[in-house]
Design a protein around this motif. Structure first.
Motif, PDB file in Angstrom:
ATOM      1  N   LYS B 201      86.202 -35.403  92.790  1.00 25.19           N
ATOM      2  CA  LYS B 201      85.909 -36.830  92.586  1.00 25.19           C
ATOM      3  C   LYS B 201      85.497 -37.117  91.143  1.00 25.19           C
ATOM      4  O   LYS B 201      85.584 -38.237  90.672  1.00 25.19           O
ATOM      5  N   ARG B 202      85.005 -36.082  90.468  1.00 23.42           N
ATOM      6  CA  ARG B 202      84.675 -36.204  89.035  1.00 23.42           C
ATOM      7  C   ARG B 202      85.270 -34.973  88.351  1.00 23.42           C
ATOM      8  O   ARG B 202      84.556 -34.026  88.006  1.00 23.42           O
ATOM      9  N   PRO B 203      86.610 -34.951  88.185  1.00 24.76           N
ATOM     10  CA  PRO B 203      87.254 -33.681  87.829  1.00 24.76           C
ATOM     11  C   PRO B 203      86.999 -33.182  86.402  1.00 24.76           C
ATOM     12  O   PRO B 203      87.253 -32.025  86.116  1.00 24.76           O
ATOM     13  N   ALA B 204      86.486 -34.045  85.527  1.00 21.25           N
ATOM     14  CA  ALA B 204      86.254 -33.564  84.159  1.00 21.25           C
ATOM     15  C   ALA B 204      85.223 -32.440  84.187  1.00 21.25           C
ATOM     16  O   ALA B 204      84.188 -32.562  84.833  1.00 21.25           O
ATOM     17  N   PRO B 205      85.496 -31.312  83.515  1.00 24.88           N
ATOM     18  CA  PRO B 205      84.560 -30.186  83.569  1.00 24.88           C
ATOM     19  C   PRO B 205      83.230 -30.492  82.872  1.00 24.88           C
ATOM     20  O   PRO B 205      83.150 -31.378  82.026  1.00 24.88           O
ATOM     21  N   LEU B 206      82.176 -29.742  83.259  1.00 19.39           N
ATOM     22  CA  LEU B 206      80.843 -29.948  82.690  1.00 19.39           C
ATOM     23  C   LEU B 206      80.741 -29.388  81.278  1.00 19.39           C
ATOM     24  O   LEU B 206      79.790 -29.643  80.567  1.00 19.39           O
ATOM     25  N   TYR B 207      81.713 -28.541  80.912  1.00 26.35           N
ATOM     26  CA  TYR B 207      81.656 -27.861  79.615  1.00 26.35           C
ATOM     27  C   TYR B 207      83.077 -27.736  79.119  1.00 26.35           C
ATOM     28  O   TYR B 207      84.040 -27.876  79.880  1.00 26.35           O
ATOM     29  N   GLU B 208      83.223 -27.501  77.831  1.00 21.89           N
ATOM     30  CA  GLU B 208      84.564 -27.327  77.303  1.00 21.89           C
ATOM     31  C   GLU B 208      84.608 -26.094  76.421  1.00 21.89           C
ATOM     32  O   GLU B 208      83.555 -25.526  76.071  1.00 21.89           O
ATOM     33  N   ALA B 209      85.833 -25.680  76.098  1.00 16.92           N
ATOM     34  CA  ALA B 209      85.989 -24.545  75.202  1.00 16.92           C
ATOM     35  C   ALA B 209      85.262 -24.867  73.901  1.00 16.92           C
ATOM     36  O   ALA B 209      85.323 -25.990  73.408  1.00 16.92           O
ATOM     37  N   GLY B 210      84.543 -23.893  73.371  1.00 16.31           N
ATOM     38  CA  GLY B 210      83.761 -24.116  72.161  1.00 16.31           C
ATOM     39  C   GLY B 210      82.275 -24.284  72.447  1.00 16.31           C
ATOM     40  O   GLY B 210      81.445 -24.106  71.562  1.00 16.31           O
ATOM     41  N   ASP B 211      81.934 -24.615  73.699  1.00 16.20           N
ATOM     42  CA  ASP B 211      80.521 -24.681  74.093  1.00 16.20           C
ATOM     43  C   ASP B 211      79.993 -23.271  74.319  1.00 16.20           C
ATOM     44  O   ASP B 211      80.765 -22.308  74.407  1.00 16.20           O
TER      45      ASP B 211
END
Lengths: 341, 245
Positions: B201-211
């Protein structure tokens, strides 16, 4: 508006568009129609924008009951189509009225079929810029899942289709494809010359382990010498060779990254023939160079552009009224465009 | 001297390849190029998608709009220019609670034995580092992170498990990561986070590459508490920001 209700779910029917691009960086597979050529043809037939969402099914189409007037087109796998139990044709526009029921017989040739709907296609809510269903991530289409009995499909009504009579596409249903062209893959040189040679010398068949993620081939190849590979990006048509020599062709729902060496990549012009490969059909890979692969892709696109133009042309009855002289010239111009097809 | 080269993946994609190493600096460069190419106001038409990985960047392009040699020239110029340095990294560390319980971490003992240490020492070591997210792949939000100290860098299982619970934290050689969804997998499992890492329902990840991600060892009681808060939408991951390295 609810335009149709699913009365039988068919097999593996899902909502797809061209795919979910620019989110592979976050780990989302692109998904999208596995046979993009058939998908685009279906949309073209009903005068849709290229990325309008359609239904994709595998081996058996779903049954739908329509609630208002529209136009649809069925493309892809060869299968019997019925509207109100009357035989209807694939690869042409079908006019649909309120309470019409669309049903299918099992696929006779190929694997994946498409149902496109006029006036913009299926109007489900896009997720991350796409309506494509990705089952594993549970997103897109209808709540990220396959069609179910009772599903209500949001569509637009449609009363008119320009050049209705000419919107059909001749498909040679008997044509057997036994050659799939490939270009060298990024890890081609890691393979033994014997494996490189066998890739194009032996014949292959698609095994029963074949789905939207990828097709495993039955015949094996000599695996690459043990090289520890860091995972890297994958693309549609990559032919991975696993440690025990099993070739896997990566398709629409493939993982964004993979760690098996890729010996070759199927060229885009042959994607459609490959994904529709009949069960048990023997085929061989042939190696082409990159310029040839690009040329084939662009020629194919050009052919579809001309097809669309010919439908646009048929929309006007030449010659008409005062524009008679110009019209004849335009017609001649368009006709010359169509040569060489 | 350029330390990279190009290899075609097909007629619509090109790999930019750096040396076959897991290296934070090179990976940051790859991430910056990837994001630069995805800018909506890009001056390079024909980019379809990008897939940054450990030491590679796969660029998908439309051959009607862009040729591979044009793309190579563009990337050469981009790498040599100073355009990418403007976005100098701020070190962004997410603090992720993990319960290193025997039930959640069936491989705790074998990894501790591999490293000739006790389980508590293993937990201390695994949760004492900021892990860099090199790439997301495999599943939405599956973070490939490193670098796990050599002593406990145990290779993955010979026979993958058929089912791994969502939130499981494991290691595979020098990599560590979390399973955002229930899936099969061969990583050695050390614990589990109560935080829901992927929600359709909120598919954007909590973190991204580079974090960066720092694991924080929590008790079973805290695991349950955080899970309840998270499910009620009341849990916020703690973060730490540092000037770029």
């Amino acid at each position: 508006m609810i335009g149709a209700t699913v009365i039988d779910k068919g097999l593996s029917a899902s909502i797809q568009d061209l795919g979910r691009f620019r989110h592979q960086i976050e780990g989302f597979p692109t998904s999208g129609a596995i046979d993009q050529a058939a998908f685009c043809l279906a949309n073209d037939l009903v005068n849709n924008p290229v990325n309008a969402a359609a239904i994709e099914f595998c081996l058996l189409g779903p049954s739908l009951k329509f609630h208002f007037r529209t136009f649809i087109a069925i493309t892809g796998a060869v299968c019997p189509v019925f509207v109100n139990a009357q035989r209807a044709e694939e690869n042409q526009v079908l006019e649909i009225f309120e309470n019409d029921v669309l049903t299918f017989g099992p696929v006779k040739r190929g694997r994946y079929g498409y149902i496109a709907f006029a006036a913009g296609g299926l109007l489900t809510v896009p997720v991350l810029d796409s309506r494509s269903t990705t089952l594993r991530a549970g997103i897109g289409g209808l709540d990220g899942r396959l069609l179910q009995k009772g599903d209500q499909l949001p569509l637009n009504e449609c009363y008119q289709m320009p050049s209705l009579q000419s919107r059909q596409y001749a498909v040679d249903e008997k044509k057997v494809v036994t050659g799939i062209r490939v270009v060298k893959g990024p890890q081609w040189s890691l393979f033994d010359p014997a494996a490189q040679e066998n890739l194009v010398k032996q014949t292959f068949t698609v095994s029963t382990q074949a789905d939207r993620m990828g097709y495993r081939l039955t015949e094996k190849l000599l695996p690459a010498a043990q090289v520890s590979l860091l995972s890297e990006g994958t693309v549609f048509g990559n032919i991975q060779i696993t440690r025990n020599g099993q070739p896997i062709v990566l398709l629409a729902d493939r993982q964004t990254t993979g760690g098996y060496p890729v010996i070759a990549t199927i060229i885009a012009a042959d994607f459609s023939a490959f994904v529709q490969m009949p069960l048990g059909q023997k085929f061989a890979f042939t190696l082409v160079d990159l310029p040839k692969a690009q040329q084939e892709l662009l020629v194919r696109r050009q052919r579809f552009k001309r097809l669309l133009a010919s439908w646009q042309q048929a929309r006007y009855q030449f010659p008409i009224g005062p524009a008679r002289k110009a019209a004849v010239k335009i017609q001649a111009l368009l006709a010359s465009e169509n040569e060489g097809d | 001297m350029a330390d990279y080269f190009f290899v075609p993946v097909g007629e619509q994609s090109l790999n930019l390849i750096f040396p076959n190493l897991i290296d934070v600096k090179k990976n940051q460069l790859i991430q910056h190029i990837a994001r630069y190419l995805l800018r909506p106001d890009t001056d390079l038409p024909g980019i379809v998608d990008v897939i940054p990985a450990y030491h590679t960047l796969t660029v998908n392009f439309d051959p009607a709009l862009l040729q591979a040699d044009e793309l190579q020239d563009y990337l050469d110029r981009l790498i040599q220019s100073k355009k990418l340095e403007a976005s100098a990294p701020v070190k962004h560390v997410l603090l992720l609670p993990v319960c290193y319980d025997e039930e959640f971490g069936p491989d705790l003992t074998s990894v501790a034995d591999y490293g000739h240490m006790t389980v508590p020492e293993l937990i201390d070591l695994h949760s004492s580092l900021d892990y860099f997210v090199y790439m997301l792949g495999f599943l939405p939000g599956f973070a490939y992170m490193g670098t796990v100290p050599d002593r406990i860098a145990m290779p993955r299982l010979d026979q993958p498990r058929a089912v791994i619970a969502a939130g499981s934290v494991g290691i595979a050689g020098q990599q560590t990561g979390m399973y955002p969804l229930q899936s099969p997998g061969g990583w050695r499992l050390l614990g589990r986070t109560p935080v829901r890492l992927y929600d359709p329902k909120r598919p954007a990840p909590l973190y991204e590459a580079g974090d960066y991600i720092r694991f924080q060892a929590i008790s079973r009681a805290d695991y349950n508490k955080i899970q309840q808060l998270d499910q009620a939408g009341k849990f916020q991951l703690a973060q730490r920001k540092e000037a770029g390295s």
